[in-house]
Write a protein that holds these residues in place. Structure first.
Motif, PDB file in Angstrom:
ATOM      1  N   ASN A 239     -49.211 -42.785  12.523  1.00 55.52           N
ATOM      2  CA  ASN A 239     -48.710 -44.152  12.745  1.00 55.52           C
ATOM      3  C   ASN A 239     -47.185 -44.217  12.838  1.00 55.52           C
ATOM      4  N   VAL A 240     -46.597 -43.277  13.554  1.00 51.77           N
ATOM      5  CA  VAL A 240     -45.133 -43.250  13.690  1.00 51.77           C
ATOM      6  C   VAL A 240     -44.705 -44.035  14.937  1.00 51.77           C
ATOM      7  N   LEU A 241     -44.947 -43.483  16.108  1.00 48.70           N
ATOM      8  CA  LEU A 241     -44.662 -44.195  17.364  1.00 48.70           C
ATOM      9  C   LEU A 241     -45.934 -44.710  18.017  1.00 48.70           C
ATOM     10  N   VAL A 242     -47.060 -44.100  17.669  1.00 46.92           N
ATOM     11  CA  VAL A 242     -48.364 -44.530  18.182  1.00 46.92           C
ATOM     12  C   VAL A 242     -49.335 -44.592  17.008  1.00 46.92           C
ATOM     13  N   PRO A 243     -50.411 -45.366  17.118  1.00 44.91           N
ATOM     14  CA  PRO A 243     -51.397 -45.411  16.033  1.00 44.91           C
ATOM     15  C   PRO A 243     -52.040 -44.046  15.805  1.00 44.91           C
ATOM     16  N   GLY A 244     -52.277 -43.711  14.561  1.00 46.94           N
ATOM     17  CA  GLY A 244     -52.923 -42.446  14.248  1.00 46.94           C
ATOM     18  C   GLY A 244     -52.000 -41.259  14.428  1.00 46.94           C
TER      19      GLY A 244
ATOM     20  N   LYS B 268     -54.813 -42.067  24.670  1.00 46.00           N
ATOM     21  CA  LYS B 268     -54.871 -43.307  25.443  1.00 46.00           C
ATOM     22  C   LYS B 268     -53.869 -43.288  26.597  1.00 46.00           C
ATOM     23  N   HIS B 269     -52.674 -42.787  26.347  1.00 48.04           N
ATOM     24  CA  HIS B 269     -51.658 -42.690  27.401  1.00 48.04           C
ATOM     25  C   HIS B 269     -52.089 -41.697  28.468  1.00 48.04           C
TER      26      HIS B 269
ATOM     27  N   GLY C 142     -47.557 -44.225  25.374  1.00 53.23           N
ATOM     28  CA  GLY C 142     -47.276 -42.895  24.843  1.00 53.23           C
ATOM     29  C   GLY C 142     -46.208 -42.864  23.776  1.00 53.23           C
ATOM     30  N   GLY C 143     -45.796 -44.033  23.267  1.00 58.38           N
ATOM     31  CA  GLY C 143     -44.835 -44.057  22.175  1.00 58.38           C
ATOM     32  C   GLY C 143     -43.385 -44.084  22.594  1.00 58.38           C
TER      33      GLY C 143
END
Length: 511
Positions: A86-91, A115-116, A339-340
């Motif tokens: 959970n830094v730039l994207v979930p999980g 996802k990206h 992609g964060g």
């Protein structure tokens, strides 16, 4: 179309309609993409720091989220590579694209969450094919094999599970089943680490295959093609692969290579289709063979902003949404993705050839130009000049780099070029004439360059040093950058690349 190709194409016609629909209300489509992104980022550490959630309007998002480059996001990315969630994207994200947009010794690692990968990169790849088939009713695409030339991946030495490599290698590793069925060579060969060994293995596997399409960077694909021709003892690729019909290319400007490919592939059925697929995301597709620019793809989970080129180095540049851009003006692309990467400067400069629909051309890099004397020479100018001069001299310039030289004793300067031709070494008289013609073309294409060249007041005539074929590849090999998507910077405002390549050549010739 053959029956197999027609069946696949008919099944995917609904996607063609969805693509067209996304262009009918471009800003509405873009607002939807931002909403998708905010729904994801709202679950992260980054979102909490900057107050981002799915209630943010475009304006609020721009006010709260800073414009980023790799340095400003690198600490977050390191945390992700070490397994933090959970830094730039979930999980958690386990895959990272090792950026090939630079030949510096320091690598960049860009997160590629699932996802990206699905929403952007794979959608872009499949859309390229559907758009191509929409333009080619005579295609036999699925009755042949698609030759893909990419990089490799390996576990990185940071974190427990993180893997990194060229984006192309990640796409190969995660490629959907349909792509794997028609691709050559096998994945095991494509993902080999050592480039020369891999190239030989690829040639042996594909030389007798029924290849109908090529995908890769033009410079490296050219190396592979010539090895295939040498192995088969053929003069052109149509003798080897008579059903070859398309080359999906990207990564570098194709114009300097166009005549070489026409000679090597004389088939009238051959088509060339450019894509804009960077490590950060998939952004553009050449949807009309008669138009050189690419359609900006709007529904890939990417929200676009654009910084005017003259504000690129400003601390607080203005950023324009898609509905505010103008024609034929260079902009630095800023993207927010699934992609964060949020308000991230990817380093590419684009200009718009059309606003309805939105069509873009890559005209350079934000750090790949020469402006040491106020000449503002961009890659777009250089590529056009080189293409025209190559035709005049019936040759092809396949690799080059240029840098400024300040001559303090004269209070003036000049541009120095290192050039590798796809021919034997030119004699001094021919090379001098080519220097003059290249300088002349640059003056025609760039008024700032022309003004500085006026009566040699600021800039003296450019100088070219010709290097033997293979010199640039040897330089990349010595830096551990051979193959894949790696490329030589065409222009630089410093002499770092120029001096390094020249020194490498001199050291090799002294051995």
């Amino acid at each position: 179309m053959d029956i197999k190709t027609r069946l696949v194409y008919t099944f995917m016609k609904s996607r063609i309609r969805a693509i067209e629909k996304s262009f009918e209300e471009p800003m509405e489509t873009q607002e939807t993409q931002l909403r998708l992104i905010l729904n994801e980022v709202g679950k992260t550490i980054y979102a909490r720091k900057f107050g981002l959630d799915n209630n943010c309007s475009i304006r609020t998002f721009q006010d709260r989220c800073p414009i980023n480059d790799y340095e400003s996001l690198s600490s977050y990315i390191i945390d992700m590579m070490q397994g933090q969630k959970n830094v730039l994207v979930p999980g958690r994200c386990d895959w990272f694209a090792q950026s090939s947009g630079t030949t510096s010794s320091r690598s960049k690692y860009l997160p590629v969450p699932r996802k990206h990968l699905q929403q952007c990169h794979f959608r872009g790849g499949s859309d390229t094919l559907w758009i191509y088939l929409n333009n080619r009713p005579d295609s036999h695409f699925f009755n042949t094999k698609g030759l893909v030339l990419g990089g490799s991946f390996k576990p990185v030495n940071i974190g427990l599970t993180a893997k990194a490599g060229d984006l192309s290698s990640i796409l190969i590793e995660k490629m959907p089943r349909l792509g794997n069925c028609i691709r050559v060579p096998h994945k095991k060969v494509l993902l080999m680490n050592e480039w020369e060994t891999k190239m030989e293995a690829i040639v042996q596997e594909v030389k007798d295959a029924n290849v109908g399409s090529l995908s890769g960077v033009p410079s490296w694909m050219l190396v592979m093609i010539k090895k295939v021709l040498a192995t088969k003892g053929c003069e052109n690729l149509s003798e080897v692969w008579p059903n070859l019909e398309v080359f999906f290319h990207g990564g570098i400007n194709f114009d300097p290579y166009r005549e070489i490919y026409k000679e090597l592939i004389p088939s009238q059925r051959m088509q060339y289709m450019e894509t804009f697929n960077a490590s950060e995301g998939f952004f553009g597709i050449q949807d009309d063979p008669s138009i050189s620019s690419m359609r900006l793809m709007l529904d890939y989970g990417v929200f676009y902003e654009f910084i005017p080129f003259d504000e690129v180095d400003s601390e607080q540049p203005s950023t324009l949404t898609l509905d505010k851009v103008s024609l034929h003006t260079p902009y630095a692309m800023v993207i927010s993705t699934l992609g964060g990467l949020y308000r991230y400067k990817i380093g590419d400069l684009v200009s718009f050839d059309s606003l309805n629909p939105y069509r873009i051309k890559i005209c350079g890099r934000t750090k790949c130009y020469i402006n040491a004397f106020g000449e503002e020479l961009m890659v777009d100018n250089a590529e056009k000049a080189i293409t025209e001069v190559s035709k005049l001299f019936d040759t092809s310039i396949i690799e080059y780099t240029a840098a400024p030289l300040l001559m303090k004793e004269k209070g003036k300067g000049r541009h120095e070029w290192l050039i590798e031709f796809d021919s034997d070494m030119l004699d001094k008289a021919t090379l001098h004439l080519l220097e003059s013609k290249l300088d002349e073309k640059l003056r025609e294409l760039n008024s700032d360059y022309d003004a500085k060249r006026y009566k040699d007041m600021t800039l003296l005539p450019l100088k070219i040093t010709q290097l033997p074929r293979g010199t640039f590849h040897q330089w990349l090999e010595r830096r551990g950058k051979l193959g894949g998507q790696h490329k030589v910077p065409r222009l630089s405002n410093t002499r770092n690349y120029y001096d390094s390549i020249l020194k490498s050549y001199q050291e090799l010739t002294q051995k």
